[in-house]
Design a protein around this motif. Structure first.
Motif, mmCIF file in Angstrom:
data_model
loop_
_atom_site.group_PDB
_atom_site.id
_atom_site.type_symbol
_atom_site.label_atom_id
_atom_site.label_comp_id
_atom_site.label_asym_id
_atom_site.label_seq_id
_atom_site.Cartn_x
_atom_site.Cartn_y
_atom_site.Cartn_z
ATOM 1 N N ASP A 217 0.846 -1.207 0.000
ATOM 2 C CA ASP A 217 0.000 0.000 0.000
ATOM 3 C C ASP A 217 0.882 1.258 0.000
ATOM 4 O O ASP A 217 0.653 2.186 -0.765
ATOM 5 N N TYR A 218 1.888 1.259 0.874
ATOM 6 C CA TYR A 218 2.776 2.429 0.949
ATOM 7 C C TYR A 218 3.481 2.648 -0.391
ATOM 8 O O TYR A 218 3.580 3.768 -0.880
ATOM 9 N N ILE A 219 3.976 1.565 -0.966
ATOM 10 C CA ILE A 219 4.718 1.701 -2.228
ATOM 11 C C ILE A 219 3.778 2.234 -3.318
ATOM 12 O O ILE A 219 4.130 3.134 -4.079
ATOM 13 N N GLU A 220 2.548 1.688 -3.343
ATOM 14 C CA GLU A 220 1.595 2.159 -4.362
ATOM 15 C C GLU A 220 1.214 3.621 -4.155
ATOM 16 O O GLU A 220 0.977 4.351 -5.105
ATOM 17 N N GLU A 221 1.141 4.011 -2.881
ATOM 18 C CA GLU A 221 0.797 5.407 -2.578
ATOM 19 C C GLU A 221 1.900 6.343 -3.055
ATOM 20 O O GLU A 221 1.640 7.449 -3.493
ATOM 21 N N ASP A 222 3.147 5.873 -2.949
ATOM 22 C CA ASP A 222 4.292 6.749 -3.201
ATOM 23 C C ASP A 222 4.703 6.836 -4.666
ATOM 24 O O ASP A 222 5.166 7.879 -5.110
ATOM 25 N N PHE A 223 4.598 5.732 -5.390
ATOM 26 C CA PHE A 223 5.236 5.701 -6.710
ATOM 27 C C PHE A 223 4.234 5.516 -7.845
ATOM 28 O O PHE A 223 3.173 4.906 -7.657
ATOM 29 N N PRO A 224 4.594 5.993 -9.050
ATOM 30 C CA PRO A 224 3.745 5.707 -10.209
ATOM 31 C C PRO A 224 3.712 4.193 -10.456
ATOM 32 O O PRO A 224 4.660 3.485 -10.052
#
Ligand SMILES: Cc1cc2nc3c(=O)[nH]c(=O)nc-3n(C[C@H](O)[C@H](O)[C@H](O)COP(=O)(O)O)c2cc1C
Length: 285
Positions: A217-224
């Motif tokens: 979730d964090y990675i998806e929130e942060d990166f395209p």
């Protein structure tokens, strides 16, 4: 590692590389630097945005970094190193550290290492993080913490030991070598077990599936999406080390075509209640 010059073109509120969550504190911004970088503007921008700590990467030996005369190439070039360290210190009043390795494995490596440590100390650096491998070893063999006592005895700044430390048991097992260091740094095992520090001296119940999803979730929130896809694959490669038979998780996720596909495959792996190991092993990158 952030390309220092690129920071001048990034937006601190939007850039996934620079922005922080409100609960993130004491984040080190590690810079790929080289002689001639406009350190006054780069470090000025970091200070303007409340950054507390900067680390200079003098350890990366990747060909594309060496080609920029950064990382290990900068460590090896004493004049450029001295210039960069001195300018960074002049324009940065916060915590300033450098990350180094042992250097090139030659008969006189200790002399060269000591020279570089002296240059960094003379510039006014606050501490040195030492990954105790030679440049060309990449992640092979084992970290040589037997050199930490020598390094610490010859340094005027605190030494932070790094390499192949998986947790408190390793620190206890290597206590004689690690004791002269003021701190330790953990890389890969903190990716395998993101709860490692919270569980350092206490027992914490871990829901592995929930941690994996939260990280995604964090990675998806942060990166395209395309960057997030590769990062989730990479995280999962490490995370799979938590399982006695983690290989199917690694391969199924590396063959997925989308983030939704990764989540679906990982979910069915977790649903089978795979056996967790107490001491995960990581090898290489
Ligand atoms: C995927 C990956 C990315 C890394 N990126 C960086 C980096 O950007 N800067 C850095 O100083 N070291 C980087 N490292 C090296 C680690 O910081 C650390 O020095 C190394 O992994 C040894 O410590 P460990 O055994 O605790 O992992 C990276 C290592 C891995 C495996």
């Amino acid at each position: 590692m952030l390309a220092a010059r690129q920071i001048l073109h990034e937006n601190f509120e939007k850039s996934p590389w620079l922005r922080r969550r409100p609960n993130e504190r004491n984040v080190f911004y590690q810079l790929m630097v080289r002689a001639g970088d406009p350190f006054d503007r780069i470090l000025g921008k970091l200070a303007e945005h409340g950054v507390e700590a900067v680390d200079l990467n003098l350890a990366c030996d990747a060909p594309e970094i060496r080609a920029c005369l950064a990382g290990s190439a900068l460590f090896n070039n004493l004049d450029a190193l001295s210039q960069v360290a001195e300018q960074c210190r002049r324009h940065w009043s916060g915590i300033l550290t450098a990350k180094i390795r042992l250097g090139d494995e030659t008969p006189e490596w200790q002399k060269k290492f000591a020279e570089r440590v002296r240059v960094l100390e003379d510039s006014g650096i606050d501490a040195l993080i030492v990954h105790t491998r030679f440049f060309r070893e990449k992640f092979k063999r084992r970290a040589r913490h037997e050199f930490i006592p020598w390094i610490a005895a010859n340094a005027r700044v605190p030494i932070i030991a790094n390499g192949d430390i998986a947790g408190p048991e390793d620190v206890a097992a290597m206590a004689d070598n690690l004791r002269p260091a003021r701190a330790i740094m953990i890389g890969r095992h903190a990716i395998v077990r993101p709860w490692l520090f919270a569980a350092w001296d206490t027992t914490v119940q871990i829901d592995h599936t929930a941690v994996w999803h939260r990280m995604c979730d964090y990675i998806e929130e942060d990166f395209p999406p395309e960057v997030a896809f590769r990062r989730i694959q990479m995280f999962t490669k490490y995370f799979a080390a938590n399982y006695a038979f983690g290989h199917p998780l690694r391969t199924t996720v590396s063959n997925a075509r989308s983030i939704a596909g990764i989540r679906e495959r990982a979910t069915s792996f977790f649903a089978a209640k795979p056996r967790v190991v107490t001491r995960p092993l990581v090898a290489g990158v």
